[in-house]
Design a protein around this motif. Structure first.
Motif, mmCIF file in Angstrom:
data_model
loop_
_atom_site.group_PDB
_atom_site.id
_atom_site.type_symbol
_atom_site.label_atom_id
_atom_site.label_comp_id
_atom_site.label_asym_id
_atom_site.label_seq_id
_atom_site.Cartn_x
_atom_site.Cartn_y
_atom_site.Cartn_z
ATOM 1 N N ILE A 1 89.326 45.583 43.835
ATOM 2 C CA ILE A 1 90.044 46.734 43.276
ATOM 3 C C ILE A 1 91.445 46.290 42.859
ATOM 4 N N PRO A 2 91.837 46.530 41.615
ATOM 5 C CA PRO A 2 93.166 46.099 41.162
ATOM 6 C C PRO A 2 94.285 46.763 41.969
ATOM 7 N N PHE A 3 95.316 45.976 42.240
ATOM 8 C CA PHE A 3 96.511 46.479 42.914
ATOM 9 C C PHE A 3 96.190 47.117 44.272
ATOM 10 N N LEU A 4 95.191 46.567 44.984
ATOM 11 C CA LEU A 4 94.791 47.154 46.256
ATOM 12 C C LEU A 4 95.906 47.057 47.298
ATOM 13 N N SER A 5 96.605 45.921 47.340
ATOM 14 C CA SER A 5 97.660 45.743 48.341
ATOM 15 C C SER A 5 98.807 46.733 48.145
ATOM 16 N N PRO A 6 99.381 46.855 46.927
ATOM 17 C CA PRO A 6 100.439 47.867 46.760
ATOM 18 C C PRO A 6 99.927 49.290 46.944
ATOM 19 N N LEU A 7 98.654 49.525 46.577
ATOM 20 C CA LEU A 7 98.076 50.851 46.788
ATOM 21 C C LEU A 7 98.003 51.165 48.280
ATOM 22 N N ARG A 8 97.595 50.170 49.064
ATOM 23 C CA ARG A 8 97.560 50.356 50.516
ATOM 24 C C ARG A 8 98.941 50.690 51.059
ATOM 25 N N GLN A 9 99.959 50.001 50.550
ATOM 26 C CA GLN A 9 101.318 50.256 51.025
ATOM 27 C C GLN A 9 101.753 51.680 50.719
ATOM 28 N N ASN A 10 101.427 52.165 49.527
ATOM 29 C CA ASN A 10 101.803 53.531 49.154
ATOM 30 C C ASN A 10 101.064 54.560 50.009
ATOM 31 N N ILE A 11 99.777 54.301 50.262
ATOM 32 C CA ILE A 11 99.009 55.217 51.107
ATOM 33 C C ILE A 11 99.592 55.248 52.523
ATOM 34 N N GLY A 12 99.947 54.074 53.030
ATOM 35 C CA GLY A 12 100.518 54.002 54.376
ATOM 36 C C GLY A 12 101.842 54.727 54.499
ATOM 37 N N GLN A 13 102.676 54.617 53.477
ATOM 38 C CA GLN A 13 103.976 55.293 53.507
ATOM 39 C C GLN A 13 103.822 56.801 53.492
ATOM 40 N N ILE A 14 102.809 57.287 52.808
ATOM 41 C CA ILE A 14 102.602 58.734 52.720
ATOM 42 C C ILE A 14 101.904 59.276 53.967
ATOM 43 N N SER A 15 100.851 58.585 54.399
ATOM 44 C CA SER A 15 100.014 59.113 55.487
ATOM 45 C C SER A 15 100.438 58.645 56.874
ATOM 46 N N GLY A 16 101.135 57.501 56.929
ATOM 47 C CA GLY A 16 101.489 56.952 58.233
ATOM 48 C C GLY A 16 100.360 56.176 58.869
ATOM 49 N N SER A 17 99.306 55.887 58.121
ATOM 50 C CA SER A 17 98.179 55.117 58.636
ATOM 51 C C SER A 17 98.176 53.730 57.998
ATOM 52 N N HIS A 18 97.237 52.889 58.416
ATOM 53 C CA HIS A 18 97.197 51.513 57.936
ATOM 54 C C HIS A 18 95.769 51.157 57.532
ATOM 55 N N ILE A 19 95.632 50.448 56.428
ATOM 56 C CA ILE A 19 94.333 49.977 55.964
ATOM 57 C C ILE A 19 94.311 48.453 56.079
ATOM 58 N N PHE A 20 93.344 47.929 56.821
ATOM 59 C CA PHE A 20 93.212 46.484 56.971
ATOM 60 C C PHE A 20 92.299 45.945 55.871
ATOM 61 N N LEU A 21 92.751 44.872 55.214
ATOM 62 C CA LEU A 21 92.008 44.312 54.089
ATOM 63 C C LEU A 21 91.168 43.104 54.483
ATOM 64 N N SER A 22 91.322 42.600 55.708
ATOM 65 C CA SER A 22 90.494 41.493 56.176
ATOM 66 C C SER A 22 90.623 41.391 57.690
ATOM 67 N N ASP A 23 89.611 40.782 58.334
ATOM 68 C CA ASP A 23 89.723 40.606 59.776
ATOM 69 C C ASP A 23 90.743 39.524 60.126
ATOM 70 N N ARG A 24 91.123 38.699 59.128
ATOM 71 C CA ARG A 24 92.194 37.717 59.361
ATOM 72 C C ARG A 24 93.519 38.410 59.630
ATOM 73 N N GLU A 25 93.719 39.570 59.025
ATOM 74 C CA GLU A 25 94.917 40.357 59.308
ATOM 75 C C GLU A 25 94.962 40.768 60.776
ATOM 76 N N LEU A 26 93.816 41.160 61.314
ATOM 77 C CA LEU A 26 93.747 41.587 62.700
ATOM 78 C C LEU A 26 94.017 40.414 63.645
ATOM 79 N N LYS A 27 93.490 39.248 63.303
ATOM 80 C CA LYS A 27 93.751 38.055 64.113
ATOM 81 C C LYS A 27 95.239 37.722 64.104
#
Length: 367
Positions: free
Chosen positions: A313-339
């Motif tokens: 999905i184009p611009f997924l990372s900045p889109l995630r940031q905008n969603i997080g700023q509005i909702s206060g939640s977090h979207i993980f894009l890979s399990d490497r992030e969790l590690k």
């Protein structure tokens, strides 16, 4: 000269397995002491981190507990257990131990009626009919704070009512979550080091896993913890509806995941089911969990990861940031992030299990 007679303890069939376990652990230690780490042998850490040595250590811990039970009265055990539990709860402001106003009682009904005092901050913490409130703003009459949308959503009585009446079940459809009972079976191996100890069900919601932990009888204390008052009320109601749950050594606590009201190095395990993505700051939450875990303590969590075809999905990372700023939640894009999240917060031995977007992770605090 008086000769002291030494009697040899007979080995009975019932403790032959326990003696064999000790012998195995001793053999491991003996082998480790002869290692030449500069040669062709494994480093010493690989022996201590091996599954054989860990299983031996776990069995020795269990054997030690059995021996203690055999030599102490039930009254002594209850007093020691209560004393240990009494040292768990801490002021969320300064993290100094809270002092109970009266005898500490850990149960679903008794704990919410208790008053706990911080001798450093001079603040008193009280509860209501269902839970003990150990948030920073507990007792505040005028001051209030804005809560992120994702947190405020779960404070709704409607969402709390629906959580086990369709809401959580929908996770299996869109997220690949196996379901509470299956997830509980999956995490059992991770939680073996914490058997007989204390466990916190962080962001417990209506208490799905809190009840499973309590019914398993494997933990000396189960803490159902959530920021939502309505979720804790629903959790209390479900506990009261089930007859096969011991309400002793099970307590409900309202707290902020980023400011946990527990002493450092005091908890054996923390579980967070379908919760990491709802926290305003996952790093603040995991850092707090790392602080309160005992050395060797275990953290187990489930969440979802948006990867695979979604990664195109184009611009997924900045889109995630905008969603997080509005909702206060977090979207993980890979399990490497969790590690990376776990290692950044001081946890080691990260593992994960995937099922579609569903992921179960485990990590521990270094010994």
């Amino acid at each position: 000269m008086r000769i002291k007679k030494i009697t040899r303890r007979r080995t009975t069939p019932s403790n032959e397995t326990e003696m064999a376990t000790i012998a195995t652990a001793a053999a491991n230690l003996s082998a480790a002491s002869r290692l030449n780490t500069r040669g062709f042998f494994k480093p010493l850490s690989s022996i201590f981190n091996s599954s054989r040595f860990r299983n031996s250590s776990t069995n020795i811990r269990a054997l030690s507990a059995i021996t203690t039970v055999g030599t102490k009265s039930g009254t002594d055990l209850n007093e020691n257990e209560t004393k240990a539990h009494n040292q768990l709860l801490a002021c969320p402001i300064c993290h100094d131990m809270l002092i109970w106003n009266g005898d500490p009682v850990f149960s679903v009904d008794a704990t919410p009626k208790s008053i706990l005092n911080c001798t450093t901050c001079k603040k008193a913490y009280t509860g209501n009919e269902t839970h003990l409130d150990l948030t920073l703003t507990s007792g505040s009459k005028k001051y209030s704070e804005y809560v992120p949308a994702s947190s405020e959503l779960f404070r709704s009585p409607v969402v709390s009512f629906l959580y086990e009446r369709g809401w959580r079940q929908a996770f299996s459809i869109w997220g690949g979550f196996p379901g509470p009972e299956k997830e509980f079976e999956m995490m059992k191996d991770y939680l073996k080091p914490a058997i007989g100890g204390s466990i916190i069900d962080a962001s417990c919601a209506s208490g799905l896993f809190s009840r499973l932990f309590a019914k398993s009888g494997q933990f000396s204390l189960v803490v159902a913890l959530d920021f939502s008052e309505s979720m804790l009320k629903q959790c209390y109601d479900f506990i009261k509806q089930e007859d096969n749950i011991s309400q002793e050594n099970l307590i409900l606590v309202r707290a902020d995941i980023a400011r946990l009201p527990f002493a450092s190095n005091s908890i054996d395990a923390v579980h967070a089911g379908a919760a990491l993505h709802c926290w305003p700051s996952p790093s603040a939450g995991v850092a707090e969990i790392s602080r309160i875990l005992r050395p060797g303590g275990v953290f187990v969590a489930t969440t979802y990861v948006v990867d695979g075809p979604y990664s195109f999905i184009p611009f997924l990372s900045p889109l995630r940031q905008n969603i997080g700023q509005i909702s206060g939640s977090h979207i993980f894009l890979s399990d490497r992030e969790l590690k990376d999240l776990c290692s950044t917060c001081g946890l080691v031995d990260y593992t994960c299990v995937r099922n579609g977007r569903f992921v179960m992770i485990s990590a521990r605090k270094p010994n």
